[in-house]
Design a protein around this motif. Structure first.
Motif, short mmCIF file in Angstrom:
data_model
loop_
_atom_site.label_atom_id
_atom_site.label_comp_id
_atom_site.label_asym_id
_atom_site.label_seq_id
_atom_site.Cartn_x
_atom_site.Cartn_y
_atom_site.Cartn_z
N SER A 239 0.83 -1.22 0.00
CA SER A 239 0.00 0.00 0.00
C SER A 239 0.85 1.25 0.00
CB SER A 239 -0.93 -0.01 1.22
OG SER A 239 -1.81 -1.10 1.18
N ASN A 242 2.87 1.76 -3.01
CA ASN A 242 2.03 1.91 -4.20
C ASN A 242 2.46 0.94 -5.30
OD1 ASN A 242 -0.16 3.03 -5.52
ND2 ASN A 242 1.08 4.55 -6.58
N TRP A 243 2.77 -0.30 -4.88
CA TRP A 243 3.21 -1.32 -5.83
C TRP A 243 2.00 -1.83 -6.61
CZ3 TRP A 243 6.64 -4.49 -1.92
CH2 TRP A 243 7.75 -3.70 -1.56
N GLU A 244 2.18 -1.94 -7.91
CA GLU A 244 1.06 -2.30 -8.78
C GLU A 244 1.12 -3.73 -9.30
OE1 GLU A 244 -1.66 -0.61 -9.39
OE2 GLU A 244 -1.00 0.99 -8.06
N GLN A 245 2.25 -4.37 -9.24
CA GLN A 245 2.36 -5.74 -9.76
C GLN A 245 3.31 -6.52 -8.86
OE1 GLN A 245 4.00 -6.40 -13.74
NE2 GLN A 245 2.16 -7.52 -14.28
N ILE A 268 -6.68 -4.34 -1.48
CA ILE A 268 -5.66 -4.65 -2.48
C ILE A 268 -6.18 -5.78 -3.36
CG2 ILE A 268 -3.31 -5.48 -2.87
CD1 ILE A 268 -2.58 -4.30 -0.11
N THR A 269 -6.42 -5.49 -4.63
CA THR A 269 -6.96 -6.51 -5.53
C THR A 269 -5.97 -7.67 -5.65
OG1 THR A 269 -6.07 -5.25 -7.40
CG2 THR A 269 -8.41 -4.97 -6.87
N SER A 270 -6.49 -8.88 -5.49
CA SER A 270 -5.61 -10.03 -5.40
C SER A 270 -6.31 -11.30 -5.86
CB SER A 270 -5.12 -10.19 -3.95
OG SER A 270 -4.44 -11.40 -3.77
N GLY A 292 -3.06 -5.73 -15.30
CA GLY A 292 -3.12 -4.70 -14.27
C GLY A 292 -4.45 -4.63 -13.53
N LYS A 293 -5.34 -5.59 -13.77
CA LYS A 293 -6.61 -5.60 -13.05
C LYS A 293 -6.43 -6.09 -11.62
CE LYS A 293 -9.27 -6.49 -17.28
NZ LYS A 293 -10.13 -7.48 -17.99
N ARG A 295 -3.52 -6.35 -8.50
CA ARG A 295 -2.21 -5.85 -8.07
C ARG A 295 -1.32 -6.98 -7.56
NH1 ARG A 295 -3.15 -0.90 -4.04
NH2 ARG A 295 -0.88 -0.84 -4.14
#
Length: 414
Positions: A239, A242-245, A268-270, A292-293, A295
């Motif tokens: 968080s 701000n990591w996206e992948q 956090i989408t997972s 990217g849908k 994280r």
């Protein structure tokens, strides 16, 4: 050095150019000339070194120079340990054979065999397969391996780790003895060398990197903490950074599910991928992650093997693996193709022995850090006692469940 200097044909060079590649990687420069000379090759190459093109390009050239038979029997077989890797290898084979008269297809378990059988009947020059489904369809007489000219074992170390040795030996017995053999592996264990000695003929050994080393571009760090604080710590890192992948490794399937659910609750989408997930669910999760849908992708070692995720910036070991070599495989998912990457391990006191094993393998000490609010306060004895209590509770629960009357005498569970 350019691809032109490797002896590849014009149709292959056009396909390479179309993909935007300009210079061959180390493993490609070393392996391709020997494969084109029809030599047996033992190649040590970690994921992300361009190894798939290293065997796909010369394989396609050899097949295109040979006689195209009317019924299109399988002439080249690529064996892979996982469904995901098989699908990705096929994608590369088809991409590089754009300007060639070569048919290719893939077969693996977890999905219906009927469409695979139908595609095989149309004729296939290059077949990418996982061992189990290949043997199943051969037994059903849906395919023959009598015309194999080239055999490729991709990620052979993982195939042995997953218990495919017996299947591989069965498959070898179904093919003509006179053929070209290629074996690609991140590490050369005694078992790998023993296997190669059984069917290779004067093989050439090529290495992209020294054995058991990690990618130089990967920044490795250990955060020491309590086991109970790991979920909060991983949530904070993702968080606030701000990591996206982020690819996260757990030891167990249930652990992957639990962590993914907790991350979702934190916003956090997972998604989790492991052996109990259907092939459709695994494909959907991986596709969402790549686009990217999602994280975070939480995975077990087996499910993550062979995942092709370009420019993956972050890998987190939520739990360290029991085998040091598996740490190398895990962090090899990042820092690929010259890009930089970060590999973080969350380590509780009971994993200190694993850290020592990894550092011994790497020949270096890993950077260690403690974050405020996540200080390790447990001692080893406390952790071991809690593990024993949890196991006792689980055994008690299984015993209670097994004592309940079961409906349907003799009913089989599938």
């Amino acid at each position: 050095m350019s691809f032109n200097s490797l002896g590849l044909s014009e149709p292959l060079l056009r396909a390479i150019s179309k993909k935007g590649h300009t210079k061959p990687s180390t493993i490609q420069k070393k392996a391709i000339p020997f494969i084109l000379e029809r030599r047996d090759v033992l190649a040590s190459a970690q994921t992300g070194t361009g190894k798939t093109a290293g065997f796909t390009l010369p394989m396609l050239q050899i097949l295109s120079e040979g006689e195209i038979l009317r019924k299109r029997p399988v002439r080249a077989l690529v064996l892979t340990p996982t469904r995901e890797l098989a699908a990705q290898v096929l994608e590369d084979v088809r991409s590089y054979s754009t300007y060639l008269d070569i048919r290719s297809n893939v077969i693996f378990g977890g999905v219906s065999a009927a469409p695979q059988i139908k595609s095989l009947r149309k004729g296939v020059d290059v077949l990418v397969a996982t061992p189990g489904r290949l043997l199943d369809l051969h037994q059903q007489k849906a395919l023959s391996l009598a015309n194999i000219e080239i055999l490729i074992l991709d990620e052979a170390d993982r195939m042995l780790d997953m218990g495919f040795l017996r299947d591989i030996k069965k498959i070898l017995a179904l093919m003509p003895e006179k053929r070209q053999n290629l074996l690609f592996s991140a590490t050369f264990s005694k078992d790998i060398k023993k296997l190669a000695n059984t069917f290779f003929t004067q093989p050439v050994l090529v290495e992209a990197t020294p054995e058991n080393t990690t990618a130089e571009k990967v920044d490795q760090k250990i955060y020491k903490t309590n086991k109970s604080k790991k979920t909060a710590l991983i949530t904070k890192l993702i968080s606030e950074g701000n990591w996206e992948q982020v690819l996260v490794f757990t030891r167990t399937k249930h652990g992957a599910n639990r962590l993914s659910q907790k991350l979702e609750k934190s916003g956090i989408t997972s998604a989790a991928i492991h052996g109990n997930k259907s092939q459709g669910a695994r494909t959907k999760a991986l596709d969402g992650f790549k686009k990217g849908k999602l994280r975070v992708l939480v995975a077990t070692d087996i499910a993550a093997r062979g995942l092709d995720i370009p420019l993956l910036p972050h890998v987190i070991n939520y739990e360290l693996p029991n085998v040091p070599e598996d740490y190398v495989h895990r962090i090899g998912r990042t820092g690929r193709a010259g890009a930089s990457g970060q590999a973080i391990s969350l380590v509780s006191v009971d994993e200190n022995e694993h850290v020592r094993g990894i550092e011994k393998l790497l020949g270096e000490s890993l950077e260690k850090e403690i974050l405020d609010g996540f200080e390790p306060t447990e001692n080893l004895q406390e952790v071991l006692e809690r593990k024993a209590e949890n196991k006792a509770r689980q055994r008690g629960g299984r015993k209670n469940r097994s004592s309940k009357p079961q409906g349907g005498v003799g009913r089989r569970r599938n």
